[in-house]
Design a protein around this motif. Sequence first.
Motif, PDB file in Angstrom:
ATOM      1  N   PRO A  73     -54.711 -17.854   1.993  1.00 30.60           N
ATOM      2  CA  PRO A  73     -53.792 -18.531   1.246  1.00 30.60           C
ATOM      3  C   PRO A  73     -52.420 -19.140   1.755  1.00 30.60           C
ATOM      4  N   PRO A  74     -51.956 -20.497   1.455  1.00 31.47           N
ATOM      5  CA  PRO A  74     -50.823 -20.458   2.455  1.00 31.47           C
ATOM      6  C   PRO A  74     -49.604 -19.918   2.274  1.00 31.47           C
ATOM      7  N   GLU A  75     -49.593 -19.201   0.808  1.00 33.13           N
ATOM      8  CA  GLU A  75     -48.276 -17.828   0.803  1.00 33.13           C
ATOM      9  C   GLU A  75     -48.448 -16.990   2.227  1.00 33.13           C
ATOM     10  N   GLU A  76     -49.818 -16.712   1.970  1.00 35.14           N
ATOM     11  CA  GLU A  76     -50.325 -16.051   3.019  1.00 35.14           C
ATOM     12  C   GLU A  76     -49.743 -15.615   4.384  1.00 35.14           C
ATOM     13  N   THR A  77     -49.638 -17.176   4.706  1.00 36.89           N
ATOM     14  CA  THR A  77     -49.664 -16.758   6.350  1.00 36.89           C
ATOM     15  C   THR A  77     -48.140 -17.854   6.291  1.00 36.89           C
ATOM     16  N   ALA A  78     -47.194 -18.332   5.263  1.00 33.91           N
ATOM     17  CA  ALA A  78     -46.193 -18.817   5.401  1.00 33.91           C
ATOM     18  C   ALA A  78     -44.428 -17.999   6.124  1.00 33.91           C
ATOM     19  N   PHE A  79     -44.283 -17.646   7.415  1.00 29.99           N
ATOM     20  CA  PHE A  79     -43.178 -17.288   7.991  1.00 29.99           C
ATOM     21  C   PHE A  79     -41.680 -18.341   8.535  1.00 29.99           C
ATOM     22  N   ARG A  80     -41.088 -17.703   9.419  1.00 30.13           N
ATOM     23  CA  ARG A  80     -39.812 -18.984   8.748  1.00 30.13           C
ATOM     24  C   ARG A  80     -39.565 -19.508  10.815  1.00 30.13           C
ATOM     25  N   MET A  81     -39.148 -20.668  10.559  1.00 29.77           N
ATOM     26  CA  MET A  81     -38.950 -21.922  11.634  1.00 29.77           C
ATOM     27  C   MET A  81     -37.924 -21.942  11.600  1.00 29.77           C
ATOM     28  N   VAL A  82     -37.169 -22.445  12.472  1.00 24.66           N
ATOM     29  CA  VAL A  82     -36.073 -23.755  13.250  1.00 24.66           C
ATOM     30  C   VAL A  82     -35.825 -24.871  13.512  1.00 24.66           C
ATOM     31  N   ALA A  83     -35.679 -25.791  13.854  1.00 21.32           N
ATOM     32  CA  ALA A  83     -35.227 -26.593  14.687  1.00 21.32           C
ATOM     33  C   ALA A  83     -34.289 -26.624  14.786  1.00 21.32           C
ATOM     34  N   ALA A  84     -34.250 -28.091  15.766  1.00 19.13           N
ATOM     35  CA  ALA A  84     -32.409 -27.936  16.376  1.00 19.13           C
ATOM     36  C   ALA A  84     -32.070 -29.066  15.974  1.00 19.13           C
ATOM     37  N   LYS A  85     -31.134 -29.363  15.111  1.00 19.46           N
ATOM     38  CA  LYS A  85     -30.032 -29.844  14.725  1.00 19.46           C
ATOM     39  C   LYS A  85     -28.434 -30.036  15.243  1.00 19.46           C
ATOM     40  N   ASP A  86     -28.262 -29.581  15.705  1.00 18.73           N
ATOM     41  CA  ASP A  86     -26.800 -29.935  17.016  1.00 18.73           C
ATOM     42  C   ASP A  86     -27.518 -29.013  18.567  1.00 18.73           C
ATOM     43  N   ARG A  87     -26.292 -29.520  19.358  1.00 15.75           N
ATOM     44  CA  ARG A  87     -26.656 -28.769  20.776  1.00 15.75           C
ATOM     45  C   ARG A  87     -27.428 -27.516  20.620  1.00 15.75           C
ATOM     46  N   LEU A  88     -27.722 -27.127  21.318  1.00 17.36           N
ATOM     47  CA  LEU A  88     -28.510 -25.423  20.730  1.00 17.36           C
ATOM     48  C   LEU A  88     -27.319 -24.942  22.131  1.00 17.36           C
ATOM     49  N   THR A  89     -27.134 -23.436  21.863  1.00 18.74           N
ATOM     50  CA  THR A  89     -26.527 -22.232  22.028  1.00 18.74           C
ATOM     51  C   THR A  89     -26.949 -20.968  21.797  1.00 18.74           C
ATOM     52  N   GLN A  90     -26.676 -20.388  22.958  1.00 18.21           N
ATOM     53  CA  GLN A  90     -27.251 -18.711  23.062  1.00 18.21           C
ATOM     54  C   GLN A  90     -25.976 -17.740  21.741  1.00 18.21           C
ATOM     55  N   ARG A  91     -26.057 -17.576  20.952  1.00 15.20           N
ATOM     56  CA  ARG A  91     -25.039 -17.060  19.898  1.00 15.20           C
ATOM     57  C   ARG A  91     -25.333 -15.333  19.550  1.00 15.20           C
ATOM     58  N   ALA A  92     -26.794 -15.317  20.157  1.00 19.29           N
ATOM     59  CA  ALA A  92     -26.971 -13.954  20.349  1.00 19.29           C
ATOM     60  C   ALA A  92     -28.149 -13.578  21.402  1.00 19.29           C
ATOM     61  N   HIS A  93     -28.126 -12.251  21.513  1.00 18.62           N
ATOM     62  CA  HIS A  93     -28.747 -11.941  22.738  1.00 18.62           C
ATOM     63  C   HIS A  93     -30.096 -10.740  22.011  1.00 18.62           C
ATOM     64  N   LEU A  94     -31.036 -10.738  21.501  1.00 23.75           N
ATOM     65  CA  LEU A  94     -31.212 -10.258  20.773  1.00 23.75           C
ATOM     66  C   LEU A  94     -32.098  -8.836  21.992  1.00 23.75           C
ATOM     67  N   THR A  95     -33.087  -9.938  23.055  1.00 23.59           N
ATOM     68  CA  THR A  95     -33.998  -9.152  23.862  1.00 23.59           C
ATOM     69  C   THR A  95     -33.260  -8.202  24.979  1.00 23.59           C
ATOM     70  N   ALA A  96     -31.734  -8.475  24.899  1.00 27.13           N
ATOM     71  CA  ALA A  96     -31.344  -7.016  25.522  1.00 27.13           C
ATOM     72  C   ALA A  96     -30.384  -5.978  24.956  1.00 27.13           C
ATOM     73  N   VAL A  97     -30.581  -6.276  23.416  1.00 28.42           N
ATOM     74  CA  VAL A  97     -30.797  -5.095  22.128  1.00 28.42           C
ATOM     75  C   VAL A  97     -31.742  -4.673  22.713  1.00 28.42           C
ATOM     76  N   GLU A  98     -32.991  -4.766  22.538  1.00 33.34           N
ATOM     77  CA  GLU A  98     -34.390  -4.349  22.311  1.00 33.34           C
ATOM     78  C   GLU A  98     -34.089  -3.927  23.790  1.00 33.34           C
ATOM     79  N   ALA A  99     -34.227  -3.918  24.991  1.00 31.53           N
ATOM     80  CA  ALA A  99     -33.802  -3.750  26.334  1.00 31.53           C
ATOM     81  C   ALA A  99     -33.211  -2.156  26.778  1.00 31.53           C
ATOM     82  N   ASP A 100     -31.725  -2.445  25.738  1.00 33.93           N
ATOM     83  CA  ASP A 100     -31.110  -1.606  26.185  1.00 33.93           C
ATOM     84  C   ASP A 100     -31.413  -0.540  25.630  1.00 33.93           C
ATOM     85  N   PHE A 101     -32.427  -0.998  24.129  1.00 33.04           N
ATOM     86  CA  PHE A 101     -32.711   1.349  23.257  1.00 33.04           C
ATOM     87  C   PHE A 101     -33.668   2.024  23.993  1.00 33.04           C
ATOM     88  N   MET A 102     -34.925   0.842  24.495  1.00 33.38           N
ATOM     89  CA  MET A 102     -36.216   0.664  25.545  1.00 33.38           C
ATOM     90  C   MET A 102     -35.147   2.075  26.382  1.00 33.38           C
TER      91      MET A 102
END
Length: 372
Positions: A98-127
């Motif tokens: 069913p389509p609703e079962e496999t729905a997930f979030r995606m994004v598209a570029a609208k403006d110039r891409l920037t790095q506003r956060a570093h989620l992988t760094a949070v993960e790495a520091d905890f590990m």
Amino acid sequence: MPATPHAEHVGSLLRPPGLLEARRARERGELGGEELAKLEDDAVLAAIELQREAGLEILTDGEMRRATWMAGLLESLGGVVPVEVPTSAWFREDGPPPPEETAFRMVAAKDRLTQRAHLTAVEADFMARHAPGPFKITMMSASMGSLLWRPGISEETYPTPADLLRDLVVLRTEEIAELVRRGVRWIQLDSLAYNFVFDPGFRARMLGPDAPGTEALLDMAVTIDAEQVRAAKAIDPGVTVGMHICRGNNRSAWMSSGGYEPVAERLFGEVPVDRFLLEYDTERAGGFEPLRFVPRGTTVVLGLVSSKVPLLEPRDELRRRIDEAAAYVPPEGLAISPQCGFASTERGNLLTVDEQRRKLELVVETAREVWG
């Protein structure tokens, strides 16, 4: 840790139901950020213990902080807007889910891409603080960046997908370099970009009728992935870099099919990773013949154990398939894993936590039988 661990898993693990409920409460404004972060920490600690008990030597955080396997990148970017994902692109052995079962979030570029956060760094520091042994950080490869370009949204800033990719590669290589500087010794790049080459139907569904040709897409993916690997190795030649390729993994459903032959010579010959983690659990992935292009010294991690179904694969069948692959890659250059993560999207595949554990134990036990 041995130089070549022969048992590995791709990264994501099933999320505790309480964590998923907490995420929804956070979205409704009923739960604070610190409270959610504490639940995420607890889920990661439980994931570490599960892997340790299963006997795995290379650990992950189970991607517990992510909504999808791509979130390390997508949730860190600025200049993007949310978009719909074509849910009709998913398949199971018994038909489309069913389509609703496999729905997930995606994004598209609208403006110039920037790095506003570093989620992988949070993960790495905890590990780094809590993992009892070596750990790896998984991340979406920039070679999949074409999916961030959408007509009607992206053209004003990025006239073509190639224009977007130039900025994305810079951000991604900077993030990889930062992880290595933080002491991360194991990085895994995840990419479906090569599916655009060996599955024309997948290419048309995801990129549309105006997508570049297969040669252009292959050249783009190989060039970008090689650049990302070199970025890590330039800072620390001893860092292990792997690349995972599958055919989609969402609620036990898949998106593409086709063997590695159309990409093998360039992918295996030009992308200088230490380990290729390759889906091989069904006939959709083709045979082992393309592995003849893998250079000596590069490990092929055979994804022979399905993370999509609870049924345990017979060990004698796994050993037989490892023997078949050894006709193209020396046995010491092989390893075994599940074909993908258990929860590439946060709702997870259709298994229980106990069934997931047994799959991981099967990987470890098979590796011990084959390689000692």
